[in-house]
Motif scaffolding. Structure first.
Motif, PDB file in Angstrom:
ATOM      1  N   VAL A  80      12.287 -44.895  88.366  1.00 52.30           N
ATOM      2  CA  VAL A  80      13.410 -45.613  87.767  1.00 52.30           C
ATOM      3  C   VAL A  80      14.291 -44.659  86.975  1.00 52.30           C
ATOM      4  O   VAL A  80      15.531 -44.728  87.054  1.00 52.30           O
ATOM      5  CB  VAL A  80      12.900 -46.789  86.901  1.00 52.30           C
ATOM      6  N   LEU A  81      13.696 -43.755  86.215  1.00 49.63           N
ATOM      7  CA  LEU A  81      14.506 -42.805  85.442  1.00 49.63           C
ATOM      8  C   LEU A  81      15.316 -41.884  86.349  1.00 49.63           C
ATOM      9  O   LEU A  81      16.501 -41.632  86.089  1.00 49.63           O
ATOM     10  CB  LEU A  81      13.613 -41.987  84.503  1.00 49.63           C
TER      11      LEU A  81
ATOM     12  N   HIS B 143      18.151 -43.913  87.975  1.00 50.72           N
ATOM     13  CA  HIS B 143      19.227 -44.165  87.017  1.00 50.72           C
ATOM     14  C   HIS B 143      20.050 -42.896  86.784  1.00 50.72           C
ATOM     15  O   HIS B 143      21.289 -42.940  86.770  1.00 50.72           O
ATOM     16  CB  HIS B 143      18.650 -44.674  85.693  1.00 50.72           C
ATOM     17  N   TYR B 144      19.362 -41.789  86.617  1.00 50.56           N
ATOM     18  CA  TYR B 144      20.054 -40.519  86.386  1.00 50.56           C
ATOM     19  C   TYR B 144      20.933 -40.148  87.582  1.00 50.56           C
ATOM     20  O   TYR B 144      22.081 -39.741  87.422  1.00 50.56           O
ATOM     21  CB  TYR B 144      19.028 -39.415  86.108  1.00 50.56           C
TER      22      TYR B 144
ATOM     23  N   ARG C 197      22.268 -42.099  89.768  1.00 47.33           N
ATOM     24  CA  ARG C 197      23.372 -43.042  89.999  1.00 47.33           C
ATOM     25  C   ARG C 197      24.435 -42.979  88.906  1.00 47.33           C
ATOM     26  O   ARG C 197      25.579 -43.368  89.151  1.00 47.33           O
ATOM     27  CB  ARG C 197      22.848 -44.471  90.075  1.00 47.33           C
ATOM     28  N   THR C 198      24.079 -42.515  87.718  1.00 48.33           N
ATOM     29  CA  THR C 198      25.053 -42.525  86.627  1.00 48.33           C
ATOM     30  C   THR C 198      25.620 -41.157  86.294  1.00 48.33           C
ATOM     31  O   THR C 198      26.664 -41.074  85.662  1.00 48.33           O
ATOM     32  CB  THR C 198      24.414 -43.110  85.352  1.00 48.33           C
TER      33      THR C 198
ATOM     34  N   TYR D 202      18.617 -50.461  92.782  1.00 51.09           N
ATOM     35  CA  TYR D 202      19.689 -49.466  92.759  1.00 51.09           C
ATOM     36  C   TYR D 202      20.976 -50.069  92.205  1.00 51.09           C
ATOM     37  O   TYR D 202      21.676 -49.446  91.406  1.00 51.09           O
ATOM     38  CB  TYR D 202      19.942 -48.903  94.166  1.00 51.09           C
TER      39      TYR D 202
ATOM     40  N   LEU E  33      20.595 -50.473  88.392  1.00 50.05           N
ATOM     41  CA  LEU E  33      20.630 -49.193  87.663  1.00 50.05           C
ATOM     42  C   LEU E  33      22.012 -48.582  87.659  1.00 50.05           C
ATOM     43  O   LEU E  33      22.359 -47.822  86.757  1.00 50.05           O
ATOM     44  CB  LEU E  33      19.609 -48.230  88.266  1.00 50.05           C
ATOM     45  N   THR E  34      22.802 -48.887  88.647  1.00 50.34           N
ATOM     46  CA  THR E  34      24.173 -48.369  88.713  1.00 50.34           C
ATOM     47  C   THR E  34      25.062 -49.093  87.700  1.00 50.34           C
ATOM     48  O   THR E  34      25.872 -48.477  87.014  1.00 50.34           O
ATOM     49  CB  THR E  34      24.753 -48.556  90.124  1.00 50.34           C
TER      50      THR E  34
ATOM     51  N   ASP F 138      23.966 -50.412  81.535  1.00 52.81           N
ATOM     52  CA  ASP F 138      23.893 -49.275  80.604  1.00 52.81           C
ATOM     53  C   ASP F 138      22.481 -49.174  80.063  1.00 52.81           C
ATOM     54  O   ASP F 138      21.860 -50.167  79.703  1.00 52.81           O
ATOM     55  CB  ASP F 138      24.872 -49.463  79.457  1.00 52.81           C
ATOM     56  N   ALA F 139      21.999 -47.953  79.957  1.00 51.65           N
ATOM     57  CA  ALA F 139      20.682 -47.758  79.391  1.00 51.65           C
ATOM     58  C   ALA F 139      20.603 -46.412  78.724  1.00 51.65           C
ATOM     59  O   ALA F 139      21.161 -45.460  79.094  1.00 51.65           O
ATOM     60  CB  ALA F 139      19.598 -47.879  80.419  1.00 51.65           C
TER      61      ALA F 139
END
Length: 177
Positions: free
Chosen positions: A90-91, A94-95, A97-98, A169, A172-173, A176-177
């Motif tokens: 997940v991390l 997220h990384y 995709r952002t 996906y 996560l896109t 905000d996290a």
């Protein structure tokens, strides 16, 4: 025949000889129930045998302490690895995709899910080939092609898992996290 007091008693299996009931005077007592064992109708009461109660202060001897410790280590080790794998996945998702520049297009989530599934298929085929002694094709033929009902049953959770990964996906896109 055997005399007990002033009465004659017929004993099966030849009197005092040891037979089915242990013989001797103990055998006579077993054949003739006490009056305390008879109920009002004259039938013999059923009696329960006493169950041995376990002493709560005594512990049962442990069997295979080493095997239990190894099994617990494997169980908790596998749990830890699965949690670490999911958190890392997940991390990284997220990384990836952002952390893109604004002018660069994002990769397609469906492509990433497809590549993940192909990698899992390859790993599973390697494990099956190893366990079957290198006979991958006969194993696949037997378990995939010759059992279509089982494959249909497995396709439902597989499809839902693919949808879940695509939604992950998407989440996560956009979150905000």
């Amino acid at each position: 025949m055997m005399k007990e007091g002033n009465e004659d008693i017929d004993l099966p299996h030849g009197g005092d000889s040891p037979g089915r009931d242990g013989g001797g005077e103990g055998g006579v007592e077993e054949l003739i129930p006490d009056k305390s064992q008879l109920d009002a109708s004259g039938a013999k009461k059923r009696t329960r045998t006493r169950e041995k109660k376990r002493d709560p202060t005594k512990r049962r001897p442990r069997k295979k302490d080493d095997a239990n410790a190894t099994a617990a280590l494997i169980k908790y080790g596998a749990l830890f690895l699965l949690v670490a794998q999911m958190v890392g996945l997940v991390l990284l998702m997220h990384y990836s995709r952002t952390r893109q520049s604004k002018d660069e297009p994002l990769y397609l989530a469906s492509t990433a899910v497809f590549i993940m599934e192909v990698m899992k298929l390859f790993i599973c085929c390697c494990v099956i080939a190893y366990q079957s002694g290198g006979n991958l094709l006969p194993e696949l033929k037997h378990h995939v092609w010759e059992s279509p009902i089982e494959m249909a049953k497995l396709s439902v959770p597989s499809f839902l898992y693919t949808v879940q990964n695509n939604l992950l996906y998407l989440a996560l896109t956009n979150l905000d996290a």
